[in-house]
Design an enzyme around this catalytic site. Structure first.
Site, short mmCIF file in Angstrom:
data_model
loop_
_atom_site.label_atom_id
_atom_site.label_comp_id
_atom_site.label_asym_id
_atom_site.label_seq_id
_atom_site.Cartn_x
_atom_site.Cartn_y
_atom_site.Cartn_z
N LYS A 41 0.97 -1.07 -0.02
CA LYS A 41 -0.02 0.30 0.02
C LYS A 41 1.00 0.99 0.10
O LYS A 41 0.62 1.92 -0.41
CB LYS A 41 -0.64 0.00 1.26
CG LYS A 41 -1.88 -1.08 1.49
CD LYS A 41 -2.57 -1.01 2.73
CE LYS A 41 -3.57 -1.84 2.93
NZ LYS A 41 -4.05 -1.97 4.21
N ASP A 101 14.22 -0.90 1.65
CA ASP A 101 15.29 -1.00 2.72
C ASP A 101 15.96 -1.63 2.69
O ASP A 101 17.47 -1.65 1.89
CB ASP A 101 14.19 -1.08 3.39
CG ASP A 101 14.59 -0.75 5.48
OD1 ASP A 101 15.34 -0.83 6.10
OD2 ASP A 101 13.79 -1.85 5.98
N LYS A 129 16.65 3.68 1.98
CA LYS A 129 17.87 3.55 3.41
C LYS A 129 18.91 1.95 2.84
O LYS A 129 18.63 1.29 3.42
CB LYS A 129 16.82 2.98 4.03
CG LYS A 129 16.60 3.03 5.49
CD LYS A 129 15.91 2.86 6.47
CE LYS A 129 14.34 3.15 6.20
NZ LYS A 129 13.71 2.18 7.62
N PHE A 150 13.14 5.00 11.24
CA PHE A 150 11.89 4.11 10.70
C PHE A 150 11.04 5.50 10.31
O PHE A 150 10.62 6.62 10.72
CB PHE A 150 10.63 3.67 12.18
CG PHE A 150 9.92 2.42 11.21
CD1 PHE A 150 10.08 1.78 9.69
CD2 PHE A 150 8.55 3.53 11.44
CE1 PHE A 150 8.76 0.88 9.76
CE2 PHE A 150 7.70 2.87 10.72
CZ PHE A 150 7.90 1.37 9.75
N VAL A 151 10.02 5.58 9.64
CA VAL A 151 9.50 6.81 8.63
C VAL A 151 8.06 6.40 8.18
O VAL A 151 7.82 5.06 7.80
CB VAL A 151 10.57 7.94 7.60
CG1 VAL A 151 12.02 7.69 7.12
CG2 VAL A 151 10.38 6.72 6.32
N ASP A 157 3.46 3.67 6.21
CA ASP A 157 2.41 3.17 7.56
C ASP A 157 3.73 2.46 8.97
O ASP A 157 4.77 2.31 9.46
CB ASP A 157 1.11 2.19 7.64
CG ASP A 157 2.22 0.75 7.38
OD1 ASP A 157 3.53 0.49 6.95
OD2 ASP A 157 1.54 0.36 8.36
N ARG A 163 -0.01 6.11 7.38
CA ARG A 163 -0.12 6.51 6.02
C ARG A 163 -1.02 8.20 5.28
O ARG A 163 -0.36 8.27 4.15
CB ARG A 163 -1.07 5.81 5.41
CG ARG A 163 -0.08 4.05 5.47
CD ARG A 163 -0.62 3.04 4.44
NE ARG A 163 -1.05 1.56 5.04
CZ ARG A 163 -0.23 0.72 4.82
NH1 ARG A 163 0.75 1.18 4.35
NH2 ARG A 163 0.33 -0.16 4.98
P1 IMP Z 1 11.79 -4.13 2.16
O1 IMP Z 1 11.75 -5.25 1.43
O2 IMP Z 1 12.93 -4.36 3.14
O3 IMP Z 1 13.61 -3.14 1.01
O4 IMP Z 1 11.29 -2.58 2.68
C1 IMP Z 1 10.71 -2.72 1.23
C2 IMP Z 1 8.86 -2.37 2.07
O5 IMP Z 1 9.05 -1.75 4.06
C3 IMP Z 1 8.44 -0.99 1.54
O6 IMP Z 1 7.14 -0.80 0.40
C4 IMP Z 1 7.44 -0.71 2.72
O7 IMP Z 1 6.44 -0.71 2.86
C5 IMP Z 1 8.35 -0.83 4.18
N1 IMP Z 1 9.17 0.27 4.80
C6 IMP Z 1 10.20 -0.28 4.74
N2 IMP Z 1 11.22 0.69 5.44
C7 IMP Z 1 10.22 1.50 5.86
C8 IMP Z 1 9.56 2.63 7.38
O8 IMP Z 1 11.02 3.80 7.16
N3 IMP Z 1 8.12 3.35 6.94
C9 IMP Z 1 7.33 2.45 6.91
N4 IMP Z 1 7.50 1.31 6.29
C10 IMP Z 1 9.03 1.12 5.46
MG MG Z 2 4.56 -1.02 6.20
#
Ligand code: IMP
Ligand code: MG
Length: 174
Positions: A41, A101, A129, A150-151, A157, A163
């Protein structure tokens, strides 16, 4: 209680960066069959703002992923929980997320979508990040690099809250 610690990017700053990304995307995809894929989302606001500023014809599709397992190791298992409704073969695909992330989500989606033989497959994110990356992901369009905070807001969210904030803020937790 989880609270907003600091606003990192206000509405104007976000809008200017999104406009900038849209300009680059519009130039690069001129004359191509562009399909924007919004990763639900978190990418909803980014997608709707970006597509408003893209000046070449573009369609939008939605996909939702979920991940299981520890977020601090590469043992996370990312699965598609809501798939695209359209065939992407021979089309130019731009995957949109508000934040990258660990990279696990985009890495897995890139792998799965590339099997459907798109003409091209690239990634646009508003926030990166980088210090948290576990798997390498080629990011063609990026807005801002951010530290390990964490944002929330602008679609992102914490337990489904925040959100709807029009700005991006760091939380008091972590
Ligand atoms: P990844 O798979 O670890 O790269 O994370 C991607 C997903 O994690 C993003 O689409 C977000 O939904 C969530 N996410 C990662 N970091 C944050 C954060 O700091 N705040 C909120 N959601 C995050
Ligand atoms: Mg989330």
């Amino acid at each position: 209680m989880t609270e907003i610690k600091q606003i990192l990017f206000d509405e104007e700053t976000i809008a200017a960066k999104v406009e900038d990304l849209a300009k680059r995307i519009s130039a690069d995809y001129a004359g191509k069959d562009l399909v924007l894929i919004c990763i639900l989302k978190a990418a909803v606001m980014f997608t709707t703002d970006l597509m408003r500023s893209i000046t070449v014809p573009a369609v939008v599709e939605f996909i939702q992923a979920a991940s299981y397992g520890k977020s601090t190791t590469s043992s996370r298992n990312v699965v598609i929980v809501q798939d695209l409704k359209e065939d992407i073969a021979n089309r130019h695909i731009l995957l949109l997320d508000t934040i990258i992330d660990t990279g696990e989500t985009l890495h897995t989606l890139l792998k799965l979508l590339s099997e459907r033989k798109p003409a091209s497959l690239d990634v646009a994110v508003l926030l990166d990040k980088k210090c948290r990356r576990i798997v390498e992901v080629p990011v063609a369009y990026k807005g801002f690099d951010i530290p390990d905070d964490f944002v929330v807001g602008y679609g992102m969210d914490c337990g489904e809250q925040f959100r709807n904030l029009p700005y991006i803020a760091a939380l008091e937790t972590r």
